[in-house]
Motif scaffolding. Structure first.
Motif, PDB file in Angstrom:
ATOM      1  N   ALA A  29       0.826  -1.207   0.000  1.00 12.40           N
ATOM      2  CA  ALA A  29       0.000   0.000   0.000  1.00 12.40           C
ATOM      3  C   ALA A  29       0.856   1.252   0.000  1.00 12.40           C
ATOM      4  O   ALA A  29       0.574   2.231  -0.704  1.00 12.40           O
ATOM      5  CB  ALA A  29      -0.923  -0.015   1.224  1.00 12.40           C
ATOM      6  N   VAL A  30       1.928   1.249   0.779  1.00 15.95           N
ATOM      7  CA  VAL A  30       2.800   2.424   0.868  1.00 15.95           C
ATOM      8  C   VAL A  30       3.482   2.695  -0.470  1.00 15.95           C
ATOM      9  O   VAL A  30       3.538   3.847  -0.940  1.00 15.95           O
ATOM     10  CB  VAL A  30       3.838   2.236   1.992  1.00 15.95           C
ATOM     11  N   LEU A  31       4.000   1.661  -1.119  1.00 20.13           N
ATOM     12  CA  LEU A  31       4.676   1.858  -2.399  1.00 20.13           C
ATOM     13  C   LEU A  31       3.688   2.292  -3.479  1.00 20.13           C
ATOM     14  O   LEU A  31       4.025   3.125  -4.337  1.00 20.13           O
ATOM     15  CB  LEU A  31       5.377   0.575  -2.827  1.00 20.13           C
ATOM     16  N   ALA A  32       2.468   1.747  -3.455  1.00 19.04           N
ATOM     17  CA  ALA A  32       1.488   2.089  -4.492  1.00 19.04           C
ATOM     18  C   ALA A  32       1.109   3.552  -4.439  1.00 19.04           C
ATOM     19  O   ALA A  32       0.889   4.184  -5.482  1.00 19.04           O
ATOM     20  CB  ALA A  32       0.238   1.219  -4.329  1.00 19.04           C
ATOM     21  N   ILE A  33       1.052   4.150  -3.255  1.00 14.78           N
ATOM     22  CA  ILE A  33       0.586   5.533  -3.152  1.00 14.78           C
ATOM     23  C   ILE A  33       1.731   6.521  -3.010  1.00 14.78           C
ATOM     24  O   ILE A  33       1.586   7.709  -3.324  1.00 14.78           O
ATOM     25  CB  ILE A  33      -0.380   5.691  -1.946  1.00 14.78           C
ATOM     26  N   GLU A  34       2.907   6.055  -2.577  1.00 10.69           N
ATOM     27  CA  GLU A  34       3.997   6.986  -2.296  1.00 10.69           C
ATOM     28  C   GLU A  34       5.157   6.906  -3.287  1.00 10.69           C
ATOM     29  O   GLU A  34       5.789   7.918  -3.576  1.00 10.69           O
ATOM     30  CB  GLU A  34       4.537   6.737  -0.874  1.00 10.69           C
ATOM     31  N   ASP A  35       5.473   5.729  -3.813  1.00 10.24           N
ATOM     32  CA  ASP A  35       6.682   5.595  -4.640  1.00 10.24           C
ATOM     33  C   ASP A  35       6.592   4.317  -5.467  1.00 10.24           C
ATOM     34  O   ASP A  35       7.182   3.290  -5.135  1.00 10.24           O
ATOM     35  CB  ASP A  35       7.924   5.561  -3.734  1.00 10.24           C
ATOM     36  N   ARG A  36       5.877   4.376  -6.598  1.00  6.79           N
ATOM     37  CA  ARG A  36       5.625   3.172  -7.395  1.00  6.79           C
ATOM     38  C   ARG A  36       6.890   2.618  -8.035  1.00  6.79           C
ATOM     39  O   ARG A  36       6.981   1.431  -8.315  1.00  6.79           O
ATOM     40  CB  ARG A  36       4.587   3.473  -8.478  1.00  6.79           C
ATOM     41  N   ARG A  37       7.875   3.456  -8.321  1.00  4.37           N
ATOM     42  CA  ARG A  37       9.106   2.997  -8.953  1.00  4.37           C
ATOM     43  C   ARG A  37      10.245   2.858  -7.939  1.00  4.37           C
ATOM     44  O   ARG A  37      11.417   2.978  -8.293  1.00  4.37           O
ATOM     45  CB  ARG A  37       9.504   3.967 -10.072  1.00  4.37           C
ATOM     46  N   PHE A  38       9.885   2.576  -6.699  1.00  7.30           N
ATOM     47  CA  PHE A  38      10.890   2.490  -5.642  1.00  7.30           C
ATOM     48  C   PHE A  38      11.997   1.503  -5.979  1.00  7.30           C
ATOM     49  O   PHE A  38      13.188   1.781  -5.769  1.00  7.30           O
ATOM     50  CB  PHE A  38      10.218   2.096  -4.327  1.00  7.30           C
ATOM     51  N   TYR A  39      11.638   0.357  -6.504  1.00 10.66           N
ATOM     52  CA  TYR A  39      12.634  -0.676  -6.762  1.00 10.66           C
ATOM     53  C   TYR A  39      13.391  -0.477  -8.072  1.00 10.66           C
ATOM     54  O   TYR A  39      14.253  -1.286  -8.419  1.00 10.66           O
ATOM     55  CB  TYR A  39      11.972  -2.060  -6.746  1.00 10.66           C
ATOM     56  N   SER A  40      13.087   0.577  -8.819  1.00  7.43           N
ATOM     57  CA  SER A  40      13.782   0.801 -10.085  1.00  7.43           C
ATOM     58  C   SER A  40      14.583   2.101 -10.124  1.00  7.43           C
ATOM     59  O   SER A  40      15.502   2.225 -10.929  1.00  7.43           O
ATOM     60  CB  SER A  40      12.775   0.801 -11.244  1.00  7.43           C
ATOM     61  N   HIS A  41      14.283   3.075  -9.280  1.00  6.71           N
ATOM     62  CA  HIS A  41      15.037   4.331  -9.331  1.00  6.71           C
ATOM     63  C   HIS A  41      16.281   4.244  -8.464  1.00  6.71           C
ATOM     64  O   HIS A  41      16.497   3.270  -7.736  1.00  6.71           O
ATOM     65  CB  HIS A  41      14.156   5.521  -8.938  1.00  6.71           C
ATOM     66  N   PHE A  42      17.104   5.270  -8.527  1.00  8.70           N
ATOM     67  CA  PHE A  42      18.397   5.287  -7.846  1.00  8.70           C
ATOM     68  C   PHE A  42      18.393   6.246  -6.649  1.00  8.70           C
ATOM     69  O   PHE A  42      19.434   6.759  -6.260  1.00  8.70           O
ATOM     70  CB  PHE A  42      19.504   5.674  -8.828  1.00  8.70           C
ATOM     71  N   GLY A  43      17.245   6.470  -6.082  1.00 11.14           N
ATOM     72  CA  GLY A  43      17.129   7.377  -4.937  1.00 11.14           C
ATOM     73  C   GLY A  43      16.346   8.611  -5.264  1.00 11.14           C
ATOM     74  O   GLY A  43      15.667   9.182  -4.415  1.00 11.14           O
ATOM     75  N   VAL A  44      16.428   9.049  -6.508  1.00 12.14           N
ATOM     76  CA  VAL A  44      15.648  10.176  -7.028  1.00 12.14           C
ATOM     77  C   VAL A  44      14.926   9.673  -8.269  1.00 12.14           C
ATOM     78  O   VAL A  44      15.519   8.983  -9.101  1.00 12.14           O
ATOM     79  CB  VAL A  44      16.553  11.375  -7.365  1.00 12.14           C
ATOM     80  N   ASP A  45      13.668  10.015  -8.391  1.00 15.35           N
ATOM     81  CA  ASP A  45      12.855   9.531  -9.503  1.00 15.35           C
ATOM     82  C   ASP A  45      12.525  10.688 -10.438  1.00 15.35           C
ATOM     83  O   ASP A  45      11.578  11.439 -10.187  1.00 15.35           O
ATOM     84  CB  ASP A  45      11.569   8.902  -8.964  1.00 15.35           C
ATOM     85  N   PRO A  46      13.289  10.875 -11.528  1.00 16.89           N
ATOM     86  CA  PRO A  46      13.007  11.994 -12.445  1.00 16.89           C
ATOM     87  C   PRO A  46      11.611  11.919 -13.045  1.00 16.89           C
ATOM     88  O   PRO A  46      10.936  12.941 -13.185  1.00 16.89           O
ATOM     89  CB  PRO A  46      14.091  11.844 -13.522  1.00 16.89           C
ATOM     90  N   LEU A  47      11.153  10.719 -13.391  1.00 20.58           N
ATOM     91  CA  LEU A  47       9.817  10.588 -13.970  1.00 20.58           C
ATOM     92  C   LEU A  47       8.746  10.972 -12.967  1.00 20.58           C
ATOM     93  O   LEU A  47       7.792  11.674 -13.289  1.00 20.58           O
ATOM     94  CB  LEU A  47       9.605   9.144 -14.452  1.00 20.58           C
ATOM     95  N   GLY A  48       8.920  10.507 -11.755  1.00 18.94           N
ATOM     96  CA  GLY A  48       7.953  10.867 -10.723  1.00 18.94           C
ATOM     97  C   GLY A  48       7.967  12.351 -10.433  1.00 18.94           C
ATOM     98  O   GLY A  48       6.925  12.966 -10.191  1.00 18.94           O
ATOM     99  N   LEU A  49       9.154  12.957 -10.446  1.00 20.16           N
ATOM    100  CA  LEU A  49       9.259  14.390 -10.207  1.00 20.16           C
ATOM    101  C   LEU A  49       8.577  15.177 -11.325  1.00 20.16           C
ATOM    102  O   LEU A  49       7.852  16.137 -11.077  1.00 20.16           O
ATOM    103  CB  LEU A  49      10.737  14.774 -10.095  1.00 20.16           C
ATOM    104  N   ALA A  50       8.814  14.735 -12.587  1.00 20.71           N
ATOM    105  CA  ALA A  50       8.183  15.415 -13.714  1.00 20.71           C
ATOM    106  C   ALA A  50       6.659  15.276 -13.656  1.00 20.71           C
ATOM    107  O   ALA A  50       5.924  16.226 -13.909  1.00 20.71           O
ATOM    108  CB  ALA A  50       8.727  14.842 -15.022  1.00 20.71           C
TER     109      ALA A  50
END
Length: 757
Positions: A154-175
């Motif tokens: 639940a936490v990953l689905a609403i807070e950080d869906r690409r948690f296991y693929s980004h390197f600490g910062v998510d450019p796509l999520g930021l955009a």
């Protein structure tokens, strides 16, 4: 090409006769006397001489014509791209400079370490169940694999869906967040990853500045390089704030659902994940509707990610909304607070995770809490009683149940441990026990008549007098005149010494009014001081902590109350228990009578009905109950034999379910009769009746409470003097006299009665 042209040496234009074709002048270019035909005159331009290759002028002209027809659009595009590249380069240089600057203000990366999680104290009930967690976080840390799997999903689905693929910062999520916020015109989404949020929580202040954001990114990179994704997620879930003073999923689960994070279901996990957006505002303790609506958003996100099915969503949404009180709720938290108060004295400062095993019985605790709650709901308003407290200890003094007030969520003040109030006549057993130690017996006779001690004239509750009575009858009916006579025969200082010996720790004023319980004590110490009557005369030091260990199992403390000292002679215990059985069987404590069980105790009521108590015991438990108001206002004629005795009866009846009845110590030959619900006769009744004394059953309206309290400091003049040996008052000459002046200070025993002495 531009770079190459800059690298060549500068060539200045020259007008000498060289071979440079661009600067050659022929006949057609010479100025003549005739004007040269212009294009506007309609004349054709001169044809270029055929030289085997096109003239430079013609190439420039054609090129210029091509640029003129389409150069505007393409030129703009070229310029735009060019300047974007230039701006990007300069912007990158600027960002790099800021990163270097703010990075230089941080400690060296080699010194970065994860701060220790604040220590947690896990408090266990006597059966090993978790009673509470205490510490800055409010809960223990749980391994990721031990949590309900719905929580990280639940936490990953609403807070950080690409948690296991980004390197600490998510450019796509930021955009995506930037576009969403721009299109909606308000801050809807944040672009920080869980790693960034963890970095902020671990190392940085909550202020929103450019410097903090840069440092957050750098720390996120460091976390990703040093720890695995699962480790980062576990650290995040065990430290993040979930509102209502709950840090970490275990604390939040206990806070909102009264269960471990190991057992959280899908709907509850969605609610927890939804809190992360605005923990304080969305807390179900503050706004259950908003918390539920946010949980539904989380469920939708989980379904979009393919983590759950439509049927699971429907099932989760059908669950009743979570109802949580504004504070931790449950009487057991009074006990947890008591543990935390005592812990530093047992093991010193808490610097690591600890496990504390206690003596508390959660089943008894629940029964005690329900008893007081039901009694206050039923009778509190009409009796003008707003609070109640209860303490139950076993023969060793181990606390089995503790209720410090009506509702812990509303008030965390522990009225059973921290409040000190006058016990009233509940203190009289110590007076009588002191009298037993100097030779009095339950069958000793005293005259119930007006008594004067200095300027103090104690009166009975009903302002009536019964003449000659046995001490057993006097205690059963809580006669104040007899207690006053006994305290002066024994000496107030001796009464205080005995009370301290049995377990009273508060300071006691050694004056005549001690007979009626004017010195303030806590319910816990008063109840524990009754336990020696139950256990045959051994001290029962009240305690709740059984053992303290580290999280790894190393024992730091273990109590040693298994070998208590003797504080009362067994014969005196037997005599006292026989008299206190009479209190319940035929005296002021009749409302406390238990079916099938022998019970003993004493009621107490203070001046103007401010406090009402009943403290009593079986051979199994000693329990004290108090009713009153925090501000000391008077109740509506509530006596110790009323609400407190009834609550005592209800709780003790449930507490003894399934146990085999057995007599109280020293009363084996005096078994109560349960055939007749009326007044029961004792040896004291028989003897009193044999000498013409009216039996106690002619007093069906015997007082069920105590007289008003005398002044705490009895005047020491008019016949009273200080005894240097005792440190108390020597009774004046008229103490123990009736209104006719007949002396009654002589000890009267069974031998005296039988011999006529």
């Amino acid at each position: 090409m531009a770079g190459k042209s800059r690298s060549r040496p500068r060539i200045d234009p020259s007008f000498s006769s060289g071979d440079d074709e661009g600067f050659r002048v022929d006949a057609s270019d010479r100025v003549s006397g005739r004007p040269t035909a212009s294009k506007s005159s309609g004349s054709k331009p001169a044809k270029a001489k055929s030289s085997g290759k096109p003239a430079r002028r013609s190439l420039k002209g054609r090129g210029g014509r091509r640029g003129g027809s389409s150069g505007g659009l393409f030129g703009f595009i070229r310029a735009f791209v060019y300047w974007c590249i230039v701006a990007g380069i300069w912007g990158g240089m600027g960002v790099g400079g800021l990163v270097l600057y703010y990075g230089s203000r941080m400690p060296n990366a080699t010194s970065w370490t994860i701060p220790e999680r604040p220590p947690n104290v896990k408090i266990l009930a006597v059966n090993g169940d978790t009673l509470a967690n205490r510490g800055a976080t409010g809960g223990e840390a749980i391994a990721l694999e031990d949590m309900s799997p719905f929580i990280p999903q639940a936490v990953l689905a609403i807070e950080d869906r690409r948690f296991y693929s980004h390197f600490g910062v998510d450019p796509l999520g930021l955009a995506r967040a930037m576009i969403t916020n721009v299109t909606t015109g308000r801050m809807v989404q944040g672009g920080s990853t869980l790693t960034q949020q963890l970095a902020k929580n671990l190392f940085l202040s909550p202020e929103r500045t450019l410097e903090r954001k840069v440092q957050e990114v750098l720390l996120a990179f460091w976390l990703e390089q040093k720890y695995s994704k699962d480790q980062i997620l576990a650290m995040y879930l065990n430290r993040v704030f979930f509102g209502s003073n709950a840090y970490g999923v275990e604390a939040a689960s206990q806070r909102y659902f009264n269960k471990s994070a190991r057992d959280v279901n899908l709907g509850e996990a969605a609610l927890l994940a939804g809190l992360l957006k605005a923990p304080s505002r969305l807390s179900p303790a503050r706004d259950p509707k908003a918390a539920e609506e946010r949980a539904q958003v989380v469920l939708g996100a989980m379904r979009e990610e393919g983590l759950i099915t439509d049927d699971e969503v429907k099932t989760a949404m059908l669950q009743p909304p979570t109802k949580a009180k504004s504070f931790w709720s449950g009487a057991q938290y009074y006990a947890a607070d008591l543990v935390m108060d005592q812990l530093p004295g047992l093991v010193g400062a808490v610097k690591q995770d600890l496990v504390v095993e206690t003596t508390l019985d959660l089943d008894l605790e629940a029964k005690a809490e329900k008893t007081l709650s039901d009694m206050l709901k039923e009778s509190g308003a009409k009796s003008r009683a707003s609070q109640a407290a209860l303490v139950s200890v076993d023969a060793t003094g181990a606390i089995r149940a503790l209720v410090g007030g009506r509702d812990y969520a509303e008030s965390q003040f522990d009225r059973a441990v921290k409040a000190k109030r006058q016990p009233g006549s509940a203190f009289k057993p110590f007076v009588y026990a002191a009298a037993m130690e100097i030779g009095r017996t339950p069958m000793s006779i005293r005259n119930d008549a007006p008594v004067r001690i200095g300027k103090w004239t104690p009166e009975n509750y009903d302002q009536k007098y019964r003449g000659e009575v046995s001490l057993a009858d006097a205690l059963a009916n809580s006669l104040n005149t007899i207690a006053a006579q006994l305290v002066m025969e024994v000496g107030p200082a001796q009464v205080a010494k005995l009370a301290h010996r049995l377990g009273i720790e508060s300071e006691l004023q050694a004056n005549a009014s001690i007979a009626l319980g004017t010195s303030e004590v806590s319910l816990l110490e008063l109840t524990s001081a009754y336990a020696p009557f139950m256990n045959g005369g051994f001290k029962a030091t009240p305690h709740i902590v059984k053992r303290v260990m580290t999280a790894e199992g190393k024992v730091l403390y273990e109590n040693t109350y298994d070998n208590p000292p003797r504080v009362l002679d067994p014969e005196i215990v037997s005599e006292m228990n026989q008299m206190m059985v009479g209190v319940v069987e035929r005296g002021t404590g009749k409302n406390a009578k238990l079916k099938g069980w022998q019970a003993a105790g004493k009621s107490g009521t203070t001046q103007s009905f401010r406090d009402a108590l009943f403290v009593g015991f079986t051979n199994n438990l000693t329990t004290g109950v108090w009713f009153g108001n925090d501000d000391g206002t008077s109740m509506k004629k509530v006596t110790g034999g009323g609400l407190p005795a009834k609550a005592w009866h209800t709780y003790m009846t449930e507490a003894h379910e399934g146990l085999t009845p057995s007599p109280i110590f020293g009363t084996k030959g005096i078994q109560p009769s349960f055939d007749d619900p009326g007044i029961q006769r004792t040896i004291g009744d028989v003897i009193s009746g044999a000498f013409g004394e009216k039996p106690t059953d002619v007093y069906p309206d015997a007082p069920v409470a105590d007289a008003e309290m005398p002044p705490s400091d009895i005047p020491r003049g008019q016949g009273g003097s200080v005894d240097a040996a005792e440190g108390g008052l020597v009774p004046p000459a008229d103490v123990g006299q009736t209104t006719s002046g007949t002396p009654q200070t002589r000890r009267t025993t069974l031998f005296d009665i039988l011999t006529g002495g």
